[in-house]
Design a protein around this motif. Structure first.
Motif, PDB file in Angstrom:
ATOM      1  N   ALA A  33       0.933  -1.460  -0.253  1.00 56.51           N
ATOM      2  CA  ALA A  33       0.302   0.043   0.058  1.00 56.51           C
ATOM      3  C   ALA A  33       0.285   1.513  -0.407  1.00 56.51           C
ATOM      4  O   ALA A  33       2.030   1.251   0.348  1.00 56.51           O
ATOM      5  CB  ALA A  33      -0.555  -0.342   0.971  1.00 56.51           C
ATOM      6  N   THR A  34       0.179   2.597  -0.160  1.00 60.40           N
ATOM      7  CA  THR A  34       0.866   3.787  -0.675  1.00 60.40           C
ATOM      8  C   THR A  34      -0.189   4.943  -0.383  1.00 60.40           C
ATOM      9  O   THR A  34      -1.305   4.268  -1.757  1.00 60.40           O
ATOM     10  CB  THR A  34       1.643   3.505  -1.975  1.00 60.40           C
ATOM     11  N   ASP A  35       0.196   5.237   0.185  1.00 64.25           N
ATOM     12  CA  ASP A  35      -0.696   7.191  -0.005  1.00 64.25           C
ATOM     13  C   ASP A  35      -0.319   7.816  -1.052  1.00 64.25           C
ATOM     14  O   ASP A  35      -0.984   8.891  -1.398  1.00 64.25           O
ATOM     15  CB  ASP A  35      -0.924   8.629   1.661  1.00 64.25           C
ATOM     16  N   ASN A  36       1.170   8.071  -1.349  1.00 60.75           N
ATOM     17  CA  ASN A  36       1.358   8.716  -2.778  1.00 60.75           C
ATOM     18  C   ASN A  36       1.231   8.400  -4.193  1.00 60.75           C
ATOM     19  O   ASN A  36       2.012   8.005  -4.941  1.00 60.75           O
ATOM     20  CB  ASN A  36       3.375   8.632  -2.370  1.00 60.75           C
ATOM     21  N   TYR A  38      -2.515   9.277  -7.154  1.00 65.48           N
ATOM     22  CA  TYR A  38      -3.426  10.719  -7.306  1.00 65.48           C
ATOM     23  C   TYR A  38      -3.624  10.380  -9.189  1.00 65.48           C
ATOM     24  O   TYR A  38      -3.323   9.381  -8.864  1.00 65.48           O
ATOM     25  CB  TYR A  38      -2.193  12.138  -7.871  1.00 65.48           C
ATOM     26  N   ALA A 248       0.478   5.131  -9.047  1.00 65.39           N
ATOM     27  CA  ALA A 248       0.951   5.339  -7.531  1.00 65.39           C
ATOM     28  C   ALA A 248       2.172   5.294  -7.228  1.00 65.39           C
ATOM     29  O   ALA A 248       2.890   4.616  -8.123  1.00 65.39           O
ATOM     30  CB  ALA A 248       0.500   4.197  -6.352  1.00 65.39           C
ATOM     31  N   SER A 267      -8.760   4.078  -2.012  1.00 63.49           N
ATOM     32  CA  SER A 267      -9.649   5.113  -1.652  1.00 63.49           C
ATOM     33  C   SER A 267      -9.027   6.370  -1.887  1.00 63.49           C
ATOM     34  O   SER A 267      -8.199   6.858  -1.318  1.00 63.49           O
ATOM     35  CB  SER A 267      -8.878   4.262  -0.365  1.00 63.49           C
ATOM     36  N   ASP A 269      -9.749  10.439  -1.890  1.00 63.32           N
ATOM     37  CA  ASP A 269     -10.236  11.000  -0.383  1.00 63.32           C
ATOM     38  C   ASP A 269     -11.417  11.928  -0.683  1.00 63.32           C
ATOM     39  O   ASP A 269     -11.770  12.147  -0.119  1.00 63.32           O
ATOM     40  CB  ASP A 269      -9.035  12.052  -0.544  1.00 63.32           C
ATOM     41  N   LYS A 275     -15.292   2.572  -2.554  1.00 61.39           N
ATOM     42  CA  LYS A 275     -13.884   1.739  -2.653  1.00 61.39           C
ATOM     43  C   LYS A 275     -14.118   1.884  -3.963  1.00 61.39           C
ATOM     44  O   LYS A 275     -14.936   0.911  -4.906  1.00 61.39           O
ATOM     45  CB  LYS A 275     -13.559   0.243  -1.743  1.00 61.39           C
ATOM     46  N   SER A 331      -5.794  12.612  -4.961  1.00 65.08           N
ATOM     47  CA  SER A 331      -5.084  12.585  -3.842  1.00 65.08           C
ATOM     48  C   SER A 331      -5.704  10.503  -3.699  1.00 65.08           C
ATOM     49  O   SER A 331      -6.842  10.520  -3.382  1.00 65.08           O
ATOM     50  CB  SER A 331      -4.849  12.523  -2.418  1.00 65.08           C
ATOM     51  N   GLU A 333      -5.219   6.582  -1.542  1.00 65.12           N
ATOM     52  CA  GLU A 333      -4.826   5.949  -1.032  1.00 65.12           C
ATOM     53  C   GLU A 333      -4.752   4.680  -1.844  1.00 65.12           C
ATOM     54  O   GLU A 333      -6.203   4.313  -2.205  1.00 65.12           O
ATOM     55  CB  GLU A 333      -5.122   6.036   0.004  1.00 65.12           C
ATOM     56  N   SER A 335      -4.011  -0.021  -2.380  1.00 59.37           N
ATOM     57  CA  SER A 335      -3.404  -0.984  -1.949  1.00 59.37           C
ATOM     58  C   SER A 335      -3.781  -2.052  -2.893  1.00 59.37           C
ATOM     59  O   SER A 335      -4.611  -2.057  -3.246  1.00 59.37           O
ATOM     60  CB  SER A 335      -4.298  -1.650  -0.773  1.00 59.37           C
TER      61      SER A 335
END
Length: 363
Positions: A33-36, A38, A248, A267, A269, A275, A331, A333, A335
């Motif tokens: 996973a990463t939240d970086n 867009y 990602a 996910s 924002d 989902k 943004s 997230e 996975s």
């Protein structure tokens, strides 16, 4: 009492720990996973291909357009005049060829006339030569006067000169035919040049109407009526929101198990609680730092190891719940479920775009 409370707490804690361990062993340890991440789209910048003044702007910002819709029009009066000028030159070149063709037809008739004149001069020369020979024989035996002999001899010389003149005229007409053929070839080249110039002028006239190359939403429109623009001036942006995708940026320590086609849970924002499922579409051939304006130079004495990130493109379903609603820059997230190799999920055996494994080579 304390023992009962501890026993009562131990059972759910044990169950929770057991479930957590089972979940980590069967699911969590396979998730990357990463939240970086867009939302992105291949934005097209709309620019004119010819210069001119903006005559009309047919769209406004945030408007949805389809491929082929008119976005704006340039003042085309000068371009239309140039097209008319090129068309007139084309017509003049075609008329020149028609004139040369008429002259070729006339030249052919003159050649036939000159050929007939040569034949007539040859016949006259033969007649005058025969008369001169007869009167020469008669004058030798004094059966004809010297005056008649002189007259026949002069007629023979005159017939010879007439034949030479007719032959020269025939040669001149044939040479004129060659000249006309050369002029026609030159005129044909001029016609082709005029046709090419007309095509270019008509293309420029057509380019004065700027149409949408793809479907999308208009953004960052800076075109104004009366504004003078040059070729390549960015007037507005066309964002294909229906073809949005996710980029990602995974750490280099995470991409070892990433494969094209693996399922991705998203996910976003802007839409909390929703989902979205996607698929890994491709992995970048290099880390993001390599494509920067100033790539890092690590062969220096002040090297500091920094974990690099590799862009991974995630494709979204065309009929998904957020199709056409996502906007570039949002943004996300991400996975990735690495339990799948991805090949069975995309239906075809795509080439593995992850970092290749080293293969031992026997000596």
């Amino acid at each position: 009492m304390n023992r009962k409370i501890a026993l009562a707490l131990a059972v759910p804690l044990l169950l929770a720990g057991t479930y957590g361990g089972w979940h980590w062993w069967s699911v969590a340890r396979f998730q990357e996973a990463t939240d970086n991440a867009y939302v992105e789209a291949d934005i097209t910048m709309i620019s004119p291909r010819v210069e001119g003044y903006v005559g009309a702007v047919e769209v406004v910002e945030n408007q949805m357009v389809q491929a082929g819709d008119v976005l704006l029009r340039l003042d085309d009066r000068d371009l239309a005049a140039k097209a008319d000028q090129a068309r007139a030159r084309r017509d003049a070149a075609a008329a020149s060829i028609a004139n040369i063709d008429s002259r070729l037809t006339l030249s052919g008739a003159l050649i036939r006339q000159a050929d007939a004149g040569v034949a007539a001069a040859q016949a006259e020369q033969r007649r005058a030569g025969a008369d001169a020979q007869r009167y020469t024989a008669l004058a030798t035996r004094e059966f004809a006067s010297q005056q008649k002999l002189a007259t026949t001899q002069a007629d023979a010389q005159k017939a010879g000169a007439a034949l030479t003149k007719a032959q020269a005229a025939l040669t001149a007409e044939r040479d004129q035919l060659s000249v006309l053929s050369t002029e026609r070839a030159k005129a044909e080249a001029a016609l082709e040049e005029a046709n090419a110039a007309l095509v270019l002028a008509e293309n420029d006239l057509e380019k004065s109407v700027i149409r949408a190359p793809i479907a999308g939403v208009i953004g960052s429109s800076g075109a104004r009526v009366g504004q003078f623009v040059k070729a390549g001036t960015q007037l507005m942006a066309l964002v294909p929101v229906q073809d949005a995708y996710i980029t990602a940026n995974f750490k280099e320590t995470q991409i070892g198990r990433l494969r094209v086609g693996q399922p991705v849970e998203l996910s976003i924002d802007a839409y909390p609680g929703m989902k979205v499922e996607g698929r890994i579409d491709s992995l970048s051939p290099a880390s993001g730092a390599q494509f920067s304006l100033l790539p890092p130079e690590n062969a220096t004495g002040n090297f500091t190891k920094i974990v690099q990130r590799v862009p991974v493109r995630v494709a979204l379903p065309k009929d998904g719940p957020l199709a056409g609603r996502l906007r570039p820059g949002l943004s996300v997230e991400v996975s990735v479920d690495t339990r799948h190799d991805g090949r069975d999920l995309i239906g075809i055996a795509k080439a593995d775009t992850a970092i290749p494994q080293q293969v031992a080579v026997r000596p």
